[in-house]
Scaffold this motif. Structure first.
Motif, PDB file in Angstrom:
ATOM      1  N   PHE A   5      51.234  38.770  28.997  1.00  0.00           N
ATOM      2  CA  PHE A   5      49.872  39.118  29.396  1.00  0.00           C
ATOM      3  C   PHE A   5      49.230  39.949  28.295  1.00  0.00           C
ATOM      4  N   LYS A   6      48.077  39.512  27.819  1.00  0.00           N
ATOM      5  CA  LYS A   6      47.345  40.241  26.800  1.00  0.00           C
ATOM      6  C   LYS A   6      46.059  40.804  27.407  1.00  0.00           C
ATOM      7  N   ILE A   7      45.434  41.718  26.680  1.00  0.00           N
ATOM      8  CA  ILE A   7      44.192  42.308  27.167  1.00  0.00           C
ATOM      9  C   ILE A   7      43.145  41.240  27.417  1.00  0.00           C
ATOM     10  N   ILE A   8      43.124  40.223  26.583  1.00  0.00           N
ATOM     11  CA  ILE A   8      42.123  39.173  26.729  1.00  0.00           C
ATOM     12  C   ILE A   8      42.293  38.386  28.031  1.00  0.00           C
ATOM     13  N   ASP A   9      43.495  38.461  28.627  1.00  0.00           N
ATOM     14  CA  ASP A   9      43.745  37.761  29.888  1.00  0.00           C
ATOM     15  C   ASP A   9      43.143  38.504  31.082  1.00  0.00           C
ATOM     16  N   LEU A  10      42.744  39.760  30.879  1.00  0.00           N
ATOM     17  CA  LEU A  10      42.145  40.521  31.962  1.00  0.00           C
ATOM     18  C   LEU A  10      40.673  40.139  32.119  1.00  0.00           C
ATOM     19  N   PRO A  11      40.104  40.321  33.322  1.00  0.00           N
ATOM     20  CA  PRO A  11      38.656  40.122  33.488  1.00  0.00           C
ATOM     21  C   PRO A  11      37.907  40.996  32.496  1.00  0.00           C
ATOM     22  N   GLU A  12      36.816  40.494  31.972  1.00  0.00           N
ATOM     23  CA  GLU A  12      36.120  41.179  30.888  1.00  0.00           C
ATOM     24  C   GLU A  12      35.748  42.611  31.249  1.00  0.00           C
TER      25      GLU A  12
END
Length: 228
Positions: A5-12
């Motif tokens: 899981f990367k930061i980009i996978d989180l909702p904006e």
């Protein structure tokens, strides 16, 4: 290859970096700040949860500053790369608050010496004794740890305290040690050691200017107390 899981996978609107640019760095939690540095979580855990768990497992920010490679490697989800990032971050944070960059630093008061060592020593789990060595202008020329563990006269031997001071042609020294309890009140042994080192310094021509006892954000100067 294991997916993480990367930061980009989180909702904006939940991404720490985007929140930093939108609201400013002061609006971010400790976990969000750490997430920006570490960037990716593990297969089963996103980076925000991992960052929160790292801080909690190590006893908050103060505990984090006193953690080492082994401490981090024992956290599930932390490998060599992230452990290296964390210890590098901790060392940088300590250097920002202490004399380790080669710049000249003058000791004009007990507070000046305390500022060199407070951030590093305030949360240590064991007692450390540091010797700050000064030249004739009271400029710091060297700092060394000389003992670890409960301070007593059998551990703190004058030859260890003054060894590098002699080699560095020091004019004077300041000794600092921490109390893991957070209470800097000097013990009888602290006072006895101070007297012993003061007398040895007189014989060697290297003045003991002060003995500082470091607590958790506070300190006591034996010079200011009239003991030196």
């Amino acid at each position: 290859m294991e997916e993480t899981f990367k930061i980009i996978d989180l909702p904006e609107n939940e991404r720490p970096r985007e929140r930093l640019f939108r609201y400013g760095v002061g609006a971010l939690s400790n976990s969000e700040l750490l997430a920006i540095i570490l960037r990716s979580g593990s297969k089963k855990e996103n980076i925000l949860n991992l960052s929160s768990r790292i801080i909690k497992k190590n006893g908050g920010l103060n505990g984090l500053l006193n953690s080492n490679l082994d401490d981090f490697m024992n956290v599930h989800g932390i490998g060599k790369a992230k452990a290296a990032q964390l210890v590098a971050l901790i060392e940088l944070s300590k250097r920002f608050k202490s004399y380790k960059d080669g710049d000249e630093y003058k000791i004009s008061s007990p507070k000046d010496a305390v500022e060199l060592v407070m951030e590093e020593m305030r949360s240590l789990k064991q007692e450390y004794l540091k010797v700050i060595m000064l030249n004739t202008k009271n400029m710091v020329i060297f700092i060394r740890d000389v003992s670890i563990g409960s301070l007593n006269s059998s551990i703190v031997h004058p030859r260890e305290v003054f060894c590098d001071a002699i080699k560095k042609s020091s004019a004077s020294i300041v000794i600092c040690h921490n109390h893991p309890s957070g209470d800097p009140t000097p013990s009888n042994e602290d006072i006895n050691i101070t007297y012993r080192l003061k007398e040895c310094g007189k014989l060697l021509g290297i003045d003991l200017l002060d003995h500082l006892i470091i607590g958790n954000g506070n300190y006591i100067s034996l010079k200011e107390k009239g003991i030196l």
